[in-house]
Design a protein around this motif. Structure first.
Motif, PDB file in Angstrom:
ATOM      1  N   ASP A  83       0.879  -1.169   0.000  1.00 35.87           N
ATOM      2  CA  ASP A  83       0.000   0.000   0.000  1.00 35.87           C
ATOM      3  C   ASP A  83       0.910   1.211   0.000  1.00 35.87           C
ATOM      4  O   ASP A  83       1.759   1.341   0.885  1.00 35.87           O
ATOM      5  CB  ASP A  83      -0.889  -0.027   1.259  1.00 35.87           C
ATOM      6  N   PRO A  84       0.761   2.114  -0.988  1.00 31.49           N
ATOM      7  CA  PRO A  84       1.723   3.227  -1.121  1.00 31.49           C
ATOM      8  C   PRO A  84       1.751   4.159   0.081  1.00 31.49           C
ATOM      9  O   PRO A  84       2.691   4.951   0.230  1.00 31.49           O
ATOM     10  CB  PRO A  84       1.239   3.952  -2.384  1.00 31.49           C
ATOM     11  N   ARG A  85       0.737   4.107   0.954  1.00 35.08           N
ATOM     12  CA  ARG A  85       0.721   5.002   2.114  1.00 35.08           C
ATOM     13  C   ARG A  85       1.619   4.508   3.245  1.00 35.08           C
ATOM     14  O   ARG A  85       1.773   5.186   4.260  1.00 35.08           O
ATOM     15  CB  ARG A  85      -0.716   5.151   2.632  1.00 35.08           C
ATOM     16  N   PHE A  86       2.161   3.312   3.108  1.00 30.29           N
ATOM     17  CA  PHE A  86       2.986   2.732   4.173  1.00 30.29           C
ATOM     18  C   PHE A  86       4.323   2.274   3.599  1.00 30.29           C
ATOM     19  O   PHE A  86       4.414   1.926   2.420  1.00 30.29           O
ATOM     20  CB  PHE A  86       2.289   1.526   4.813  1.00 30.29           C
ATOM     21  N   GLY A 106      -4.216  -2.175   4.004  1.00 32.01           N
ATOM     22  CA  GLY A 106      -3.717  -0.868   4.454  1.00 32.01           C
ATOM     23  C   GLY A 106      -4.838   0.035   4.922  1.00 32.01           C
ATOM     24  O   GLY A 106      -4.690   0.797   5.886  1.00 32.01           O
ATOM     25  N   ALA A 107      -5.987  -0.079   4.265  1.00 32.34           N
ATOM     26  CA  ALA A 107      -7.128   0.772   4.624  1.00 32.34           C
ATOM     27  C   ALA A 107      -7.617   0.490   6.037  1.00 32.34           C
ATOM     28  O   ALA A 107      -8.309   1.318   6.633  1.00 32.34           O
ATOM     29  CB  ALA A 107      -8.261   0.561   3.631  1.00 32.34           C
ATOM     30  N   GLU A 108      -7.245  -0.673   6.557  1.00 31.47           N
ATOM     31  CA  GLU A 108      -7.727  -1.044   7.889  1.00 31.47           C
ATOM     32  C   GLU A 108      -6.653  -0.910   8.958  1.00 31.47           C
ATOM     33  O   GLU A 108      -6.829  -1.374  10.093  1.00 31.47           O
ATOM     34  CB  GLU A 108      -8.288  -2.473   7.865  1.00 31.47           C
ATOM     35  N   ALA A 109      -5.528  -0.292   8.590  1.00 31.73           N
ATOM     36  CA  ALA A 109      -4.455  -0.051   9.565  1.00 31.73           C
ATOM     37  C   ALA A 109      -4.335   1.452   9.797  1.00 31.73           C
ATOM     38  O   ALA A 109      -4.675   2.254   8.936  1.00 31.73           O
ATOM     39  CB  ALA A 109      -3.134  -0.611   9.046  1.00 31.73           C
ATOM     40  N   ARG A 110      -3.883   1.824  10.981  1.00 28.48           N
ATOM     41  CA  ARG A 110      -3.672   3.244  11.276  1.00 28.48           C
ATOM     42  C   ARG A 110      -2.218   3.437  11.676  1.00 28.48           C
ATOM     43  O   ARG A 110      -1.727   2.754  12.581  1.00 28.48           O
ATOM     44  CB  ARG A 110      -4.623   3.694  12.398  1.00 28.48           C
ATOM     45  N   LYS A 111      -1.525   4.347  11.010  1.00 31.06           N
ATOM     46  CA  LYS A 111      -0.111   4.577  11.285  1.00 31.06           C
ATOM     47  C   LYS A 111       0.044   5.339  12.607  1.00 31.06           C
ATOM     48  O   LYS A 111      -0.727   6.258  12.894  1.00 31.06           O
ATOM     49  CB  LYS A 111       0.512   5.401  10.145  1.00 31.06           C
ATOM     50  N   LEU A 112       1.023   4.931  13.394  1.00 33.81           N
ATOM     51  CA  LEU A 112       1.279   5.591  14.685  1.00 33.81           C
ATOM     52  C   LEU A 112       2.553   6.416  14.594  1.00 33.81           C
ATOM     53  O   LEU A 112       3.470   6.081  13.841  1.00 33.81           O
ATOM     54  CB  LEU A 112       1.418   4.548  15.788  1.00 33.81           C
ATOM     55  N   ASP A 113       2.609   7.484  15.397  1.00 34.75           N
ATOM     56  CA  ASP A 113       3.799   8.334  15.451  1.00 34.75           C
ATOM     57  C   ASP A 113       4.523   8.055  16.770  1.00 34.75           C
ATOM     58  O   ASP A 113       4.087   8.513  17.826  1.00 34.75           O
ATOM     59  CB  ASP A 113       3.385   9.800  15.370  1.00 34.75           C
ATOM     60  N   PRO A 114       5.646   7.307  16.721  1.00 37.05           N
ATOM     61  CA  PRO A 114       6.331   6.924  17.960  1.00 37.05           C
ATOM     62  C   PRO A 114       6.890   8.118  18.719  1.00 37.05           C
ATOM     63  O   PRO A 114       7.233   7.984  19.898  1.00 37.05           O
ATOM     64  CB  PRO A 114       7.475   6.014  17.468  1.00 37.05           C
ATOM     65  N   ASP A 115       6.956   9.292  18.086  1.00 33.08           N
ATOM     66  CA  ASP A 115       7.483  10.458  18.801  1.00 33.08           C
ATOM     67  C   ASP A 115       6.451  11.102  19.718  1.00 33.08           C
ATOM     68  O   ASP A 115       6.802  11.855  20.624  1.00 33.08           O
ATOM     69  CB  ASP A 115       7.970  11.511  17.792  1.00 33.08           C
ATOM     70  N   LEU A 116       5.174  10.845  19.470  1.00 32.83           N
ATOM     71  CA  LEU A 116       4.129  11.493  20.272  1.00 32.83           C
ATOM     72  C   LEU A 116       3.978  10.846  21.638  1.00 32.83           C
ATOM     73  O   LEU A 116       3.776  11.526  22.641  1.00 32.83           O
ATOM     74  CB  LEU A 116       2.781  11.430  19.545  1.00 32.83           C
ATOM     75  N   ALA A 117       4.029   9.537  21.663  1.00 30.76           N
ATOM     76  CA  ALA A 117       3.862   8.797  22.914  1.00 30.76           C
ATOM     77  C   ALA A 117       4.329   7.370  22.635  1.00 30.76           C
ATOM     78  O   ALA A 117       4.386   6.951  21.472  1.00 30.76           O
ATOM     79  CB  ALA A 117       2.394   8.806  23.348  1.00 30.76           C
ATOM     80  N   PRO A 118       4.670   6.608  23.662  1.00 30.47           N
ATOM     81  CA  PRO A 118       5.040   5.204  23.434  1.00 30.47           C
ATOM     82  C   PRO A 118       3.942   4.501  22.635  1.00 30.47           C
ATOM     83  O   PRO A 118       2.753   4.701  22.921  1.00 30.47           O
ATOM     84  CB  PRO A 118       5.147   4.636  24.858  1.00 30.47           C
ATOM     85  N   VAL A 119       4.323   3.707  21.651  1.00 28.60           N
ATOM     86  CA  VAL A 119       3.308   3.150  20.747  1.00 28.60           C
ATOM     87  C   VAL A 119       2.330   2.213  21.454  1.00 28.60           C
ATOM     88  O   VAL A 119       1.201   2.036  21.004  1.00 28.60           O
ATOM     89  CB  VAL A 119       3.950   2.435  19.528  1.00 28.60           C
TER      90      VAL A 119
END
Lengths: 339, 339
Positions: A83-86, A106-119
């Motif tokens: 999926d090009p978004r990942f 891919g449409a059913e996954a949500r990307k996390l930002d490890p810098d915001l908070a522990p994943v």
């Protein structure tokens, strides 16, 4: 092909669930196809609702079939992306269940930002349990400053967030938890005004003494003796948000159950509003929830606690312990190493 | 001084209420003082809520004391007025209880216009029961065109209005009543799409067959077997307005009661909203209710039926009969002649 270890439902529980109801097996996971991601699980979330999926019969979600992987949400690393978004190395939230590896669209996954908070927080305070607390307080209970709120399972993944958000909103917060250690933690770390032990034989009298103004809102996670203690304290026009009833998930807890007529009568005479809810119906509230709670977690202003079982094979026992209140905070399983 | 005949509470019912729990006595009623009206009762209303007042213990209203006149609403003629807003001969609605004569403050009486509709309707279709139906549908159930509504006690004073108003609003209406005569009346006169007999041993199966789309709204007046039949039919996001539970007002009805846990579970898994209400909390809705329903009654577009017991002394037996479903339509007592 990747070899995955996974845990499937071996049999439907007869009475309390036991280790025999689970089976560990291996499976070959194919490479992802167009639009799919290959995943390696880091964290698996264990949640009380999973107990319901083990039963047959109608519920709010389809039952897990015998031989099927136990359902559940994970934080995972993308090992291969179609999926090009990942890209490989991304950390995502996905529902692939109790497994070391899996495939998701891919449409059913949500990307996390490890810098915001522990994943791992995406499974707890910043995930489904945290959003459940937020929705229960704001959308169902419609909490108001100055009111008194009782939270069952006060130190659990949902209750711990509910108590803190309500306190910040100016409510008096009364927690109910299992044992003195959890009660002390509820007051000292989660900011409850007071916390009662649900094992206390005088629970009803204690609650009465501690709620001279009565109870306006009850965040119901428990059922059982806790509910029986809270109901007589409800004020006119009070609200009960039914989020769970863990005391009644096992046959043991269903011995000598309360009868309906006096409860129905209380709802009438006190003009209560009793409402069941599921966070899955409130997906449109994910962003308002994250906008409010994300900064609190990032800034260290919202306390949370995780209870970690090591290795996927430990998941069944950790799950059974959680149903008996053996966890302390959000129950996770460490399935694989950090990315 | 006027000599009044009145009925007082002689004893608190042990089990089912009986005639022995009532006593007829006479009393001297003084002349009205400044701001008061002297009244002669024409119609007395009998309502199921009165049963609750006969018990001790907390309810939504204070219990009637032993020796105190049974509470209740009447339509009466003003015999003497010391309030400039009223004159002798006016017909008013007032809460003086089960008595042939009484005194009320003018501020607590409401003048009726006998040209708009028969004055007895102020105790039924255009009174508290009618307003209860209106509030339950509009404020609590928030009925929507196209939904399916079930009404318990479908031909009663409240249910009869609820069924008709919901039908006019475009709902599918399913009545539940006691016996084939009432069921036929519900369909033929009140316009229910269908009506089931609550004594039918196959009630649950019949209801299932007749509600292929499930049930969105349940107007609960009954409790008991009717509730047990309706609950499994509730749709996701369904609403239950608890207005009464006459089946559980007697000890007989409380034998072998349902237990709470499966009901709590249904509320959760179907995300139901269950709300108790009392029309007394919705006094601000009297005018909107009268504005809508008054013209329907005046124009003959809303059907109603009255069940009349003759003479105040007949009130206790008529009341006991009503609790067992022996009435047919709004239960009144003819206490005195028309003005």
């Amino acid at each position: 092909m990747t070899t995955a270890t996974r845990i499937v439902l071996a049999s439907r529980p007869k009475g309390d669930a036991t280790l025999d109801d689970f089976r560990t097996e291996t499976a070959q996971i194919p490479a992802p196809e167009d639009g799919e991601l290959g995943l390696r699980t880091i964290w698996l979330s264990l949640d009380p609702y999973m107990r319901g999926r083990m039963n047959d019969g109608p519920s709010y979600a389809a039952a897990t079939e015998i031989g099927e992987v136990m359902t559940g949400e994970v934080v995972a690393e993308v090992t291969e992306s179609r999926d090009p978004r990942f890209v490989a190395g991304d950390i995502v939230l996905a529902r692939i269940g109790w497994t070391t590896h899996g495939i998701v669209r891919g449409a059913e996954a949500r990307k996390l930002d490890p810098d915001l908070a522990p994943v791992s927080t995406a499974l707890g305070v910043l995930g489904m349990p945290g959003q459940t607390a937020w929705v229960g307080l704001n959308e169902i209970l419609k909490m108001q400053r100055g009111e008194t709120l009782v939270v069952g399972a006060a130190t659990g993944a949902v209750g711990g967030v509910a108590g803190q958000l309500a306190k910040r909103a100016g409510l008096k917060t009364v927690g109910i938890a299992g044992g003195s250690e959890k009660c002390a933690y509820a007051v000292e770390n989660l900011g409850y005004d007071v916390c009662l032990d649900h094992r206390d034989p005088d629970l009803a009298q204690e609650l009465e003494a501690l709620t001279p103004q009565g109870v306006d809102c009850y965040f119901e996670n428990v059922g059982g003796k806790v509910l029986e203690a809270v109901l007589p304290r409800m004020n006119q026009d009070g609200r009960i948000a039914i989020c769970g009833m863990v005391a009644w998930y096992s046959p043991e807890g269903l011995q000598d159950p309360p009868t309906l007529p006096p409860v129905w009568r209380t709802i009438l005479t006190k003009r209560l509003r009793v409402q069941g809810f599921l966070v899955f119906d409130h997906a449109d509230k994910l962003q308002p929830f994250l906008d409010e709670v994300g900064p609190l977690v990032g800034g260290g202003d919202l306390h949370y606690r995780e209870s970690v079982a090591e290795g996927l094979e430990a998941a069944p026992q950790a799950f059974l312990d959680m149903l008996k209140g053996g966890n302390f905070g959000k129950q996770l399983v460490r399935v694989g190493a950090d990315a």
